[in-house]
Write a protein that holds these residues in place. Sequence first.
Motif, PDB file in Angstrom:
ATOM      1  N   MET A  40       0.871  -1.196   0.000  1.00 49.32           N
ATOM      2  CA  MET A  40       0.000   0.000   0.000  1.00 49.32           C
ATOM      3  C   MET A  40       0.900   1.235   0.000  1.00 49.32           C
ATOM      4  O   MET A  40       1.325   1.691   1.052  1.00 49.32           O
ATOM      5  CB  MET A  40      -0.880  -0.012   1.250  1.00 49.32           C
ATOM      6  CG  MET A  40      -1.588  -1.343   1.502  1.00 49.32           C
ATOM      7  SD  MET A  40      -2.703  -1.293   2.916  1.00 49.32           S
ATOM      8  CE  MET A  40      -1.593  -1.273   4.318  1.00 49.32           C
ATOM      9  N   ASP A  41       1.169   1.763  -1.173  1.00 49.97           N
ATOM     10  CA  ASP A  41       2.160   2.843  -1.256  1.00 49.97           C
ATOM     11  C   ASP A  41       1.544   4.107  -1.854  1.00 49.97           C
ATOM     12  O   ASP A  41       0.615   4.039  -2.651  1.00 49.97           O
ATOM     13  CB  ASP A  41       3.346   2.372  -2.109  1.00 49.97           C
ATOM     14  CG  ASP A  41       4.596   3.215  -1.878  1.00 49.97           C
ATOM     15  OD1 ASP A  41       4.637   3.971  -0.878  1.00 49.97           O
ATOM     16  OD2 ASP A  41       5.521   3.128  -2.698  1.00 49.97           O
ATOM     17  N   PHE A  49       0.613  -4.724   3.424  1.00 50.53           N
ATOM     18  CA  PHE A  49       1.881  -4.265   4.013  1.00 50.53           C
ATOM     19  C   PHE A  49       1.628  -2.901   4.663  1.00 50.53           C
ATOM     20  O   PHE A  49       1.406  -1.907   3.979  1.00 50.53           O
ATOM     21  CB  PHE A  49       2.917  -4.148   2.892  1.00 50.53           C
ATOM     22  CG  PHE A  49       4.351  -4.154   3.341  1.00 50.53           C
ATOM     23  CD1 PHE A  49       4.721  -4.336   4.661  1.00 50.53           C
ATOM     24  CD2 PHE A  49       5.375  -3.998   2.397  1.00 50.53           C
ATOM     25  CE1 PHE A  49       6.052  -4.356   5.055  1.00 50.53           C
ATOM     26  CE2 PHE A  49       6.711  -4.017   2.766  1.00 50.53           C
ATOM     27  CZ  PHE A  49       7.048  -4.205   4.096  1.00 50.53           C
ATOM     28  N   GLY A  50       1.646  -2.890   5.984  1.00 47.61           N
ATOM     29  CA  GLY A  50       1.289  -1.674   6.714  1.00 47.61           C
ATOM     30  C   GLY A  50       2.473  -0.872   7.230  1.00 47.61           C
ATOM     31  O   GLY A  50       2.412   0.359   7.331  1.00 47.61           O
ATOM     32  N   PHE A  51       3.558  -1.584   7.598  1.00 44.98           N
ATOM     33  CA  PHE A  51       4.714  -0.895   8.178  1.00 44.98           C
ATOM     34  C   PHE A  51       5.912  -1.820   8.023  1.00 44.98           C
ATOM     35  O   PHE A  51       5.884  -2.962   8.486  1.00 44.98           O
ATOM     36  CB  PHE A  51       4.454  -0.592   9.658  1.00 44.98           C
ATOM     37  CG  PHE A  51       5.490   0.291  10.296  1.00 44.98           C
ATOM     38  CD1 PHE A  51       5.358   1.678  10.274  1.00 44.98           C
ATOM     39  CD2 PHE A  51       6.605  -0.252  10.931  1.00 44.98           C
ATOM     40  CE1 PHE A  51       6.317   2.503  10.856  1.00 44.98           C
ATOM     41  CE2 PHE A  51       7.569   0.570  11.518  1.00 44.98           C
ATOM     42  CZ  PHE A  51       7.415   1.947  11.481  1.00 44.98           C
ATOM     43  N   ASN A  90      10.693   1.193   7.885  1.00 47.03           N
ATOM     44  CA  ASN A  90       9.922   2.425   8.089  1.00 47.03           C
ATOM     45  C   ASN A  90      10.241   3.127   9.416  1.00 47.03           C
ATOM     46  O   ASN A  90       9.854   4.277   9.627  1.00 47.03           O
ATOM     47  CB  ASN A  90       8.413   2.169   7.979  1.00 47.03           C
ATOM     48  CG  ASN A  90       7.929   1.935   6.557  1.00 47.03           C
ATOM     49  OD1 ASN A  90       6.958   1.189   6.325  1.00 47.03           O
ATOM     50  ND2 ASN A  90       8.579   2.551   5.564  1.00 47.03           N
ATOM     51  N   ARG A 108      11.763   6.684   9.359  1.00 45.53           N
ATOM     52  CA  ARG A 108      10.985   7.908   9.087  1.00 45.53           C
ATOM     53  C   ARG A 108      10.999   8.823  10.324  1.00 45.53           C
ATOM     54  O   ARG A 108      11.323   8.378  11.423  1.00 45.53           O
ATOM     55  CB  ARG A 108       9.553   7.525   8.725  1.00 45.53           C
ATOM     56  CG  ARG A 108       9.523   6.725   7.430  1.00 45.53           C
ATOM     57  CD  ARG A 108       8.122   6.487   6.947  1.00 45.53           C
ATOM     58  NE  ARG A 108       8.176   5.788   5.667  1.00 45.53           N
ATOM     59  CZ  ARG A 108       7.237   5.814   4.757  1.00 45.53           C
ATOM     60  NH1 ARG A 108       6.125   6.492   4.965  1.00 45.53           N
ATOM     61  NH2 ARG A 108       7.379   5.166   3.615  1.00 45.53           N
ATOM     62  N   ARG A 144       1.228  -3.471  -6.213  1.00 50.52           N
ATOM     63  CA  ARG A 144       1.838  -2.305  -5.567  1.00 50.52           C
ATOM     64  C   ARG A 144       1.234  -1.054  -6.180  1.00 50.52           C
ATOM     65  O   ARG A 144       1.212  -0.909  -7.404  1.00 50.52           O
ATOM     66  CB  ARG A 144       3.357  -2.277  -5.729  1.00 50.52           C
ATOM     67  CG  ARG A 144       3.952  -1.068  -4.978  1.00 50.52           C
ATOM     68  CD  ARG A 144       5.457  -1.107  -4.869  1.00 50.52           C
ATOM     69  NE  ARG A 144       5.906  -0.036  -3.982  1.00 50.52           N
ATOM     70  CZ  ARG A 144       6.984  -0.063  -3.220  1.00 50.52           C
ATOM     71  NH1 ARG A 144       7.754  -1.121  -3.220  1.00 50.52           N
ATOM     72  NH2 ARG A 144       7.310   0.961  -2.444  1.00 50.52           N
ATOM     73  N   ARG A 189       9.028  -1.930  -7.208  1.00 50.27           N
ATOM     74  CA  ARG A 189      10.018  -2.687  -6.426  1.00 50.27           C
ATOM     75  C   ARG A 189       9.291  -3.404  -5.303  1.00 50.27           C
ATOM     76  O   ARG A 189       8.140  -3.102  -4.983  1.00 50.27           O
ATOM     77  CB  ARG A 189      11.110  -1.766  -5.879  1.00 50.27           C
ATOM     78  CG  ARG A 189      10.594  -0.599  -5.066  1.00 50.27           C
ATOM     79  CD  ARG A 189      11.748   0.244  -4.504  1.00 50.27           C
ATOM     80  NE  ARG A 189      11.228   1.480  -3.920  1.00 50.27           N
ATOM     81  CZ  ARG A 189      11.134   2.639  -4.562  1.00 50.27           C
ATOM     82  NH1 ARG A 189      11.517   2.737  -5.818  1.00 50.27           N
ATOM     83  NH2 ARG A 189      10.642   3.714  -3.960  1.00 50.27           N
ATOM     84  N   SER A 196      10.548  -3.802  -2.057  1.00 53.86           N
ATOM     85  CA  SER A 196      10.775  -3.166  -0.749  1.00 53.86           C
ATOM     86  C   SER A 196      10.733  -4.159   0.416  1.00 53.86           C
ATOM     87  O   SER A 196      10.118  -3.900   1.448  1.00 53.86           O
ATOM     88  CB  SER A 196       9.766  -2.034  -0.528  1.00 53.86           C
ATOM     89  OG  SER A 196       9.924  -1.028  -1.502  1.00 53.86           O
TER      90      SER A 196
END
Length: 259
Positions: free
Chosen positions: A33-34, A76-78, A82, A85, A202, A208, A210
């Motif tokens: 989820m981007d 994919f949440g975190f 990450n 950040r 994605r 990618r 990730s």
Amino acid sequence: MATKVASIAEDDALRLDPIASVGPLPRHVAVIMDGNGRWARARGLPRTEGHRQGVDAVRRTVRAAGDRGIPYLTLFGFSSENWSRPQPEVSFLMDLLRGYIRRDLDELRDAGVRVSIIGERGGLPDDINALIENAESTTRNNGRLHLQVAFNYGGRDEIVRAARRLAADVAKGQTHPEAVSEQSFARYLDTGDLPEPDLLIRTSGEQRISNFLLWQCAYSEFVFIDDLWPDFDGVSLDRALTIYGGRSRRFGGVTAVEP
Ligand code: IPE
Ligand code: IPE
Ligand code: MG
């Protein structure tokens, strides 16, 4: 034409999307989820507002996946990366997970959704781990849709943790090196016995992986779409399913209908 392949169970291959009628449905859809930050920036809003809107996209996607009869959905949440950040953004993302579980758990339970979280729990605050454990035990017996949320998840980290557990079992004499196979190793991963993703989506145009589901995506079909995650909905999902339905999965072999 899509070719029916051995990895898709007979009943799944026959269950067509009533809207798009696109061919075999994936059993397992995974989503990176981007694009939350870019969604917010385009509107002159703080990145956190993109994340907040992203939760609504999660709700729409879970509903749409259930409605279409997709049995497994991984979001994919975190990522394990990450944490780099800015601290306020990290805290905000932690709060969003707390809020999502608190607000949505009853509805998910009543809708027949089984919830589980994959990733490194050791790095998460205790109260989040308590919420996760409660969500998992409350929904354990649900079977309509299995929603996996990857949180503090990294594919390499998952493989290393699996290798550690396996090594510990060898040290205890519970297994031995010669007994390790791809299948037995996969059971040490966070995803356990879940089928591997057939379709990986994605959003946001990035192409990618990730560090997502590195082991499990060995033969997944990748669909990259330009929508930013907060705009994702059932129509976006159907578009991805249509693309998936047109793919020919060969798993290193040849299609059944070679001329
Ligand atoms: C995805 O959106 C959400 C998470 C990674 C938590 P981003 O926050 O990565 O948004 P962009 O990629 O900066 O637009
Ligand atoms: C991947 O997105 C992680 C999640 C969606 C949770 P990122 O935005 O963190 O990935 P990169 O940094 O663009 O590769
Ligand atoms: Mg991003």
